[in-house]
Design an enzyme around this catalytic site. Sequence first.
Site, PDB file in Angstrom:
ATOM      1  N   TYR A 139       4.656  40.356  14.450  1.00 34.00           N
ATOM      2  CA  TYR A 139       5.823  40.493  15.332  1.00 34.00           C
ATOM      3  C   TYR A 139       5.730  39.566  16.548  1.00 34.00           C
ATOM      4  O   TYR A 139       6.746  39.190  17.128  1.00 34.00           O
ATOM      5  CB  TYR A 139       5.944  41.933  15.839  1.00 34.00           C
ATOM      6  CG  TYR A 139       6.745  42.854  14.954  1.00 34.00           C
ATOM      7  CD1 TYR A 139       6.455  42.994  13.604  1.00 34.00           C
ATOM      8  CD2 TYR A 139       7.798  43.602  15.481  1.00 34.00           C
ATOM      9  CE1 TYR A 139       7.185  43.856  12.806  1.00 34.00           C
ATOM     10  CE2 TYR A 139       8.528  44.472  14.685  1.00 34.00           C
ATOM     11  CZ  TYR A 139       8.225  44.589  13.353  1.00 34.00           C
ATOM     12  OH  TYR A 139       8.945  45.441  12.571  1.00 34.00           O
ATOM     13  N   LYS A 144      -4.288  44.499   3.981  1.00 37.05           N
ATOM     14  CA  LYS A 144      -4.119  43.652   2.788  1.00 37.05           C
ATOM     15  C   LYS A 144      -5.297  42.688   2.774  1.00 37.05           C
ATOM     16  O   LYS A 144      -5.131  41.462   2.764  1.00 37.05           O
ATOM     17  CB  LYS A 144      -2.743  42.937   2.871  1.00 37.05           C
ATOM     18  CG  LYS A 144      -2.312  42.235   1.587  1.00 37.05           C
ATOM     19  CD  LYS A 144      -1.951  43.168   0.445  1.00 37.05           C
ATOM     20  CE  LYS A 144      -1.697  42.380  -0.835  1.00 37.05           C
ATOM     21  NZ  LYS A 144      -1.544  43.247  -2.025  1.00 37.05           N
ATOM     22  N   ASP A 186       0.129  47.892  -0.529  1.00 34.91           N
ATOM     23  CA  ASP A 186       0.967  48.168  -1.708  1.00 34.91           C
ATOM     24  C   ASP A 186       0.582  49.505  -2.328  1.00 34.91           C
ATOM     25  O   ASP A 186       1.431  50.333  -2.666  1.00 34.91           O
ATOM     26  CB  ASP A 186       0.895  47.015  -2.727  1.00 34.91           C
ATOM     27  CG  ASP A 186      -0.522  46.556  -3.035  1.00 34.91           C
ATOM     28  OD1 ASP A 186      -1.469  46.983  -2.344  1.00 34.91           O
ATOM     29  OD2 ASP A 186      -0.690  45.760  -3.989  1.00 34.91           O
ATOM     30  N   ASP A 204       5.461  49.544  10.368  1.00 39.52           N
ATOM     31  CA  ASP A 204       6.917  49.653  10.433  1.00 39.52           C
ATOM     32  C   ASP A 204       7.447  50.152   9.084  1.00 39.52           C
ATOM     33  O   ASP A 204       8.258  51.082   9.012  1.00 39.52           O
ATOM     34  CB  ASP A 204       7.510  48.269  10.758  1.00 39.52           C
ATOM     35  CG  ASP A 204       9.030  48.272  10.824  1.00 39.52           C
ATOM     36  OD1 ASP A 204       9.585  49.220  11.408  1.00 39.52           O
ATOM     37  OD2 ASP A 204       9.649  47.342  10.286  1.00 39.52           O
ATOM     38  N   ASP A 245       8.805  54.229   7.902  1.00 32.76           N
ATOM     39  CA  ASP A 245      10.121  54.557   7.335  1.00 32.76           C
ATOM     40  C   ASP A 245       9.955  55.334   6.026  1.00 32.76           C
ATOM     41  O   ASP A 245      10.694  56.270   5.735  1.00 32.76           O
ATOM     42  CB  ASP A 245      10.944  53.283   7.041  1.00 32.76           C
ATOM     43  CG  ASP A 245      11.889  52.933   8.183  1.00 32.76           C
ATOM     44  OD1 ASP A 245      11.551  53.240   9.344  1.00 32.76           O
ATOM     45  OD2 ASP A 245      12.962  52.362   7.925  1.00 32.76           O
TER      46      ASP A 245
HETATM   47  C1  IPM Z   1      11.274  50.284  14.686  1.00 38.36           C
HETATM   48  C2  IPM Z   1      12.375  49.291  14.478  1.00 38.36           C
HETATM   49  C3  IPM Z   1      12.068  48.058  15.298  1.00 38.36           C
HETATM   50  C4  IPM Z   1      10.780  47.475  14.772  1.00 38.36           C
HETATM   51  C5  IPM Z   1      13.173  47.004  15.353  1.00 38.36           C
HETATM   52  C6  IPM Z   1      14.490  47.580  15.772  1.00 38.36           C
HETATM   53  C7  IPM Z   1      12.793  45.844  16.252  1.00 38.36           C
HETATM   54  O1  IPM Z   1      12.544  49.019  13.137  1.00 38.36           O
HETATM   55  O2  IPM Z   1      11.047  50.695  15.835  1.00 38.36           O
HETATM   56  O3  IPM Z   1      10.634  50.667  13.708  1.00 38.36           O
HETATM   57  O4  IPM Z   1      10.778  46.744  13.778  1.00 38.36           O
HETATM   58  O5  IPM Z   1       9.741  47.752  15.375  1.00 38.36           O
HETATM   59 MN    MN Z   2      11.301  50.249  11.792  1.00 40.09          MN
END
Ligand code: IPM
Ligand code: MN
Length: 360
Positions: free
Chosen positions: A140, A191, A224, A248, A252
């Site tokens: 990032y 990885k 993975d 990240d 999710d």
């Molecule tokens: C998160 C989001 C952010 C990230 C974006 C909006 C920059 O997806 O907080 O997980 O990738 O960190």
């Molecule tokens: Mn995110």
Amino acid sequence: MAKILVLPGDGIGTEVTEVSVKILELLAEEKGIEIETENALFGGSSIDEHGVPVTKDVIEKAKNSDAVLLGAVGGTKWENLKHEIKPESGLLELRKQLDTYANLRPAVVYPALVDASTLKKEIVENVDIMVVRELTGGIYFGTPRGIDNLDDGEQKGVNTLHYKTSEIERVAKMAFEIAGKRNKKVTSIDKSNVLESMVLWRDTVTRVWKENYQDIELEHLYVDNAAMQLIRRPRSFDVMLAGNMFGDIISDEAAQLTGSLGMLPSASIGDKGAIYEPVHGSAPDIAGKDIANPIASVLSTAMMLKYSFNLDGISLEIENSIKTVLDKGFRTADIYEEGKTKVGCREMGELIINELKKNN
Ligand code: IPM
Ligand code: MN
């Protein structure tokens, strides 16, 4: 006096944050907790007003506050802006400036919501995972980055993944410390079969473990495989430690185990400040309709009370109030099932507040 900077941001960020602020006000009025809040523009709303997603003034205010409560940023209106002034870049700038290197994302499957998951009940029942994501380094932030124009007319997009030992050490320590207060297991995700930066990741995590944390079980998984095991045997995880991008993605995925991204809070902590925000985004498609789920924001506020102000008792009271409201069958649209009572964002907030008041 707890100084909190409130950055509602864009889209549903403003709606869900409103609920959290009401809860903070209630704590101030009825539980005698001294809280001072200040609001500021952030993300798209700051771009509209100031041309940038976060101003220096807001960064200063964030640095001078004990905690930042954030909603969400972004929206279709700002999607095509230059990379540097996109709402998302403001969020990354804030994280970097406050050096909030550890992002804690708990994914808990509530008994009342076990059927809201897209996975089978037998798989997700009792899942309780804490993702610890490195937040201020990795791909990032690595340089060089950008889009280069090549002599042959082609373009080349570049990003760089690097981690220094110190960056890995501090977040690994955080993960082991947290695991020590939970179920004493850390799964480190990397990885290292392909990337040198991840060889260093694995070696460093292992060394930190050897030096201080041998009472914690340590497991290493390639990302993975981790993504697969997370939907195959989610209950076997306690703390999942990962770098910025893998964290990240994994967070999710962990969120979906719980049924809805609308349920997931986060805490981003470091030595200079802390940011509390829902894992979900600004959801422009449902913004302004009062149908968003405020629970992720409210749970983020509960995390704030615990991690920034050591108010573990009140933090737990908030969590329990949410559980009670869910047990009573109230649901926002994202977690709605037949036979339950559908409520909007504000009403969900009122219900949680009423439960909290009963605990007085
Ligand atoms: C998160 C989001 C952010 C990230 C974006 C909006 C920059 O997806 O907080 O997980 O990738 O960190
Ligand atoms: Mn995110």
